[in-house]
Design an enzyme around this catalytic site. Structure first.
Site, PDB file in Angstrom:
ATOM      1  N   ARG A   1      -0.558  -0.837  -8.506  1.00 41.83           N
ATOM      2  CA  ARG A   1      -1.959  -0.535  -8.208  1.00 41.83           C
ATOM      3  C   ARG A   1      -2.112   0.973  -8.282  1.00 41.83           C
ATOM      4  O   ARG A   1      -1.474   1.712  -7.531  1.00 41.83           O
ATOM      5  CB  ARG A   1      -2.325  -1.037  -6.815  1.00 41.83           C
ATOM      6  CG  ARG A   1      -3.789  -0.725  -6.475  1.00 41.83           C
ATOM      7  CD  ARG A   1      -4.036  -0.710  -4.987  1.00 41.83           C
ATOM      8  NE  ARG A   1      -3.648  -1.954  -4.390  1.00 41.83           N
ATOM      9  CZ  ARG A   1      -3.257  -2.058  -3.109  1.00 41.83           C
ATOM     10  NH1 ARG A   1      -3.183  -1.000  -2.328  1.00 41.83           N
ATOM     11  NH2 ARG A   1      -2.927  -3.216  -2.616  1.00 41.83           N
TER      12      ARG A   1
ATOM     13  N   ASP B   1       0.858  -1.194   0.000  1.00 47.53           N
ATOM     14  CA  ASP B   1       0.000   0.000   0.000  1.00 47.53           C
ATOM     15  C   ASP B   1       0.892   1.241   0.000  1.00 47.53           C
ATOM     16  O   ASP B   1       2.037   1.196   0.460  1.00 47.53           O
ATOM     17  CB  ASP B   1      -0.845   0.051   1.285  1.00 47.53           C
ATOM     18  CG  ASP B   1      -2.019  -0.918   1.271  1.00 47.53           C
ATOM     19  OD1 ASP B   1      -2.193  -1.657   0.290  1.00 47.53           O
ATOM     20  OD2 ASP B   1      -2.772  -0.923   2.263  1.00 47.53           O
TER      21      ASP B   1
HETATM   22  C1  LIG Z   1      -8.245  -1.754  -4.051  1.00 42.89           C
HETATM   23  C2  LIG Z   1      -7.925  -0.386  -3.528  1.00 42.89           C
HETATM   24  C3  LIG Z   1      -6.746  -0.184  -2.824  1.00 42.89           C
HETATM   25  C4  LIG Z   1      -6.412   1.094  -2.356  1.00 42.89           C
HETATM   26  N1  LIG Z   1      -5.192   1.297  -1.782  1.00 42.89           N
HETATM   27  C5  LIG Z   1      -4.817   2.560  -1.463  1.00 42.89           C
HETATM   28  C6  LIG Z   1      -3.508   2.849  -1.000  1.00 42.89           C
HETATM   29  O1  LIG Z   1      -2.657   1.962  -0.845  1.00 42.89           O
HETATM   30  N2  LIG Z   1      -3.195   4.146  -0.727  1.00 42.89           N
HETATM   31  C7  LIG Z   1      -4.100   5.172  -0.901  1.00 42.89           C
HETATM   32  O2  LIG Z   1      -3.753   6.336  -0.665  1.00 42.89           O
HETATM   33  N3  LIG Z   1      -5.359   4.914  -1.309  1.00 42.89           N
HETATM   34  C8  LIG Z   1      -5.737   3.648  -1.595  1.00 42.89           C
HETATM   35  N4  LIG Z   1      -7.021   3.423  -2.034  1.00 42.89           N
HETATM   36  C9  LIG Z   1      -8.061   4.475  -1.886  1.00 42.89           C
HETATM   37  C10 LIG Z   1      -8.082   5.455  -3.038  1.00 42.89           C
HETATM   38  O3  LIG Z   1      -6.943   6.287  -3.005  1.00 42.89           O
HETATM   39  C11 LIG Z   1      -9.333   6.352  -2.976  1.00 42.89           C
HETATM   40  O4  LIG Z   1      -9.293   7.135  -1.822  1.00 42.89           O
HETATM   41  C12 LIG Z   1     -10.645   5.581  -2.979  1.00 42.89           C
HETATM   42  O5  LIG Z   1     -10.593   4.511  -3.882  1.00 42.89           O
HETATM   43  C13 LIG Z   1     -11.838   6.490  -3.386  1.00 42.89           C
HETATM   44  O6  LIG Z   1     -11.607   7.055  -4.629  1.00 42.89           O
HETATM   45  P1  LIG Z   1     -12.233   6.524  -6.011  1.00 42.89           P
HETATM   46  O7  LIG Z   1     -11.076   6.258  -6.910  1.00 42.89           O
HETATM   47  O8  LIG Z   1     -13.121   5.380  -5.794  1.00 42.89           O
HETATM   48  O9  LIG Z   1     -12.970   7.765  -6.630  1.00 42.89           O
HETATM   49  P2  LIG Z   1     -14.023   8.781  -6.011  1.00 42.89           P
HETATM   50  O10 LIG Z   1     -14.161   9.834  -7.030  1.00 42.89           O
HETATM   51  O11 LIG Z   1     -13.651   9.155  -4.634  1.00 42.89           O
HETATM   52  O12 LIG Z   1     -15.352   7.926  -5.935  1.00 42.89           O
HETATM   53  C14 LIG Z   1     -16.044   7.464  -7.092  1.00 42.89           C
HETATM   54  C15 LIG Z   1     -17.353   6.829  -6.648  1.00 42.89           C
HETATM   55  O13 LIG Z   1     -17.084   5.680  -5.847  1.00 42.89           O
HETATM   56  C16 LIG Z   1     -17.965   5.604  -4.750  1.00 42.89           C
HETATM   57  N5  LIG Z   1     -17.172   5.728  -3.504  1.00 42.89           N
HETATM   58  C17 LIG Z   1     -15.870   6.079  -3.395  1.00 42.89           C
HETATM   59  N6  LIG Z   1     -15.471   6.028  -2.107  1.00 42.89           N
HETATM   60  C18 LIG Z   1     -16.558   5.651  -1.397  1.00 42.89           C
HETATM   61  C19 LIG Z   1     -16.793   5.412  -0.017  1.00 42.89           C
HETATM   62  N7  LIG Z   1     -15.823   5.559   0.886  1.00 42.89           N
HETATM   63  N8  LIG Z   1     -18.020   5.022   0.373  1.00 42.89           N
HETATM   64  C20 LIG Z   1     -19.013   4.845  -0.531  1.00 42.89           C
HETATM   65  N9  LIG Z   1     -18.851   5.048  -1.859  1.00 42.89           N
HETATM   66  C21 LIG Z   1     -17.642   5.444  -2.288  1.00 42.89           C
HETATM   67  C22 LIG Z   1     -18.940   6.730  -4.906  1.00 42.89           C
HETATM   68  O14 LIG Z   1     -20.052   6.212  -5.635  1.00 42.89           O
HETATM   69  C23 LIG Z   1     -18.185   7.740  -5.734  1.00 42.89           C
HETATM   70  O15 LIG Z   1     -19.014   8.572  -6.482  1.00 42.89           O
HETATM   71  C24 LIG Z   1      -7.339   2.162  -2.536  1.00 42.89           C
HETATM   72  C25 LIG Z   1      -8.513   1.953  -3.256  1.00 42.89           C
HETATM   73  C26 LIG Z   1      -8.816   0.713  -3.758  1.00 42.89           C
HETATM   74  C27 LIG Z   1     -10.072   0.544  -4.560  1.00 42.89           C
END
Ligand SMILES: Cc1cc2nc3c(=O)[nH]c(=O)nc-3n(C[C@H](O)[C@H](O)[C@H](O)COP(=O)(O)OP(=O)(O)OC[C@H]3O[C@@H](n4cnc5c(N)ncnc54)[C@H](O)[C@@H]3O)c2cc1C
Length: 310
Positions: A182, A133
């Protein structure tokens, strides 16, 4: 990105709020939406259920910023146990994901690397992938250095890169050949000189990084729930079918299950990130900050419980 993200993350760091949230049944109930359980057994049950629905998984033991080498060792021990558990179930496609600060990165890079090495040795024997991560920006240099060292000795280790960081546009050119990356938007609170602040800019950076990583010969785990970015990736793959083998979709447990199911039904590989453990509070606050509606649900559940007679 939500303008409430900063204030939410700051309030969440308040000790009183944390104590109330983690001790209350309401706090635990909300956490259960995003966390598979507190024990490895509970997490493995979720992993098996998801496998039955056609998803691969990536298991993450919650915990970060350990303060002693003993805690780093305990986390690595827990990971090796989870790898043995995965290995005991033939045919299960389950990777593991580790946080560098959970393996002692803030104490020393050498400690983190040594604990990671133990996990990688166990995983290599079992043919299991380990992903690292990415945490707050201050640890990116050290995390990438740990990744490079680990990658020099092991094939099946990948790293997370955050599209919101300005530096990622150059970091992608310094990865070991054929890396597994990732790609995420980024979940931490970072200042404007370090990270893009506007959602539109982060989304554009994400799309650019996705194409650049593939052009450089790396594999990309598209880790987002953003329907527009996901559509863009699907369109790209339709016109570049040869790249399909290097792309996997990843989403978080409990978030946008509709999209997870849709992509899987279209034949794309979808891996669900399954966090478990007792130290769920920091993970939960990042999920709350991503979507203010989650926070509203959380706060109203707590308020109901704190109300006299409630
Ligand atoms: C498999 C995986 C591993 C990850 N590992 C890391 C990491 O190592 N380091 C790091 O900094 N970040 C990590 N993240 C988190 C990432 O950085 C984002 O903060 C997170 O994925 C939300 O952003 P989004 O790309 O989904 O887009 P967004 O624009 O935030 O969300 C898009 C849509 O997804 C849905 N959504 C998003 N978040 C939520 C929520 N919390 N609850 C409900 N619905 C939601 C909503 O419908 C929203 O409209 C990881 C995410 C995933 C999927």
């Amino acid at each position: 990105m939500s303008i409430l993200r900063g204030p939410i993350l700051r309030v969440a760091q308040n000790g009183w709020f944390q104590a109330v949230a983690t001790r209350s049944p309401a706090g635990r109930a909300v956490a259960r939406r995003f966390v598979a359980g507190e024990t490895l057994d509970e997490a493995m049950e979720v992993v098996r259920k998801l496998a039955g629905e056609g998803f691969s998984t990536i298991l993450n033991l919650l915990g970060e910023s350990v303060r002693t080498p003993e805690h780093a060792k305990a986390a690595a021990d827990a990971y090796t146990r989870s790898i043995r558990e995965i290995r005991a179930q033939p045919g299960l496609d389950c990777a593991v994901s580790v946080k560098p600060s959970q393996l002692g990165l803030d104490l020393s890079s050498a400690l983190c690397l040594a604990e990671l090495e133990r996990i990688l040795e166990e995983a290599e024997e079992a043919g299991i992938w380990v992903e690292i991560d990415m945490e707050a920006s201050a640890s990116v240099d050290r995390t990438l250095a740990v990744f490079r060292e680990a990658r020099a000795r092991h094939e099946r280790v990948g790293v997370c890169l955050q599209a919101y960081l300005r530096r990622t546009a150059t970091d992608v050119f310094e990865l070991p050949e054929g890396s597994r990356v990732r790609l995420v938007k980024g979940a931490y609170l970072e200042p404007p000189e370090v990270a893009l602040q506007r959602r539109r800019d982060v989304d554009r950076a994400y799309a650019r990084l996705f194409v650049t990583l593939l052009a450089l010969g790396h594999s990309v785990d598209v880790a987002t729930h953003d329907p527009r970015l996901l559509d863009g990736v699907r369109r790209y793959l339709a016109t570049h079918p040869a790249d399909r083998a290097r792309v996997e979709f990843q989403m978080l447990y409990g978030i946008r299950r509709d999209l997870q199911r849709r992509l899987a039904s279209e034949g794309y590989p979808v891996r669900v990130y399954v966090p478990y453990g007792t130290e769920w509070y920091p993970y939960l606050t990042r999920r709350l900050a991503e979507r203010p509606a989650n926070l509203w649900f959380f706060v109203s559940s707590l308020a109901r419980e704190l109300r006299p007679g409630g």
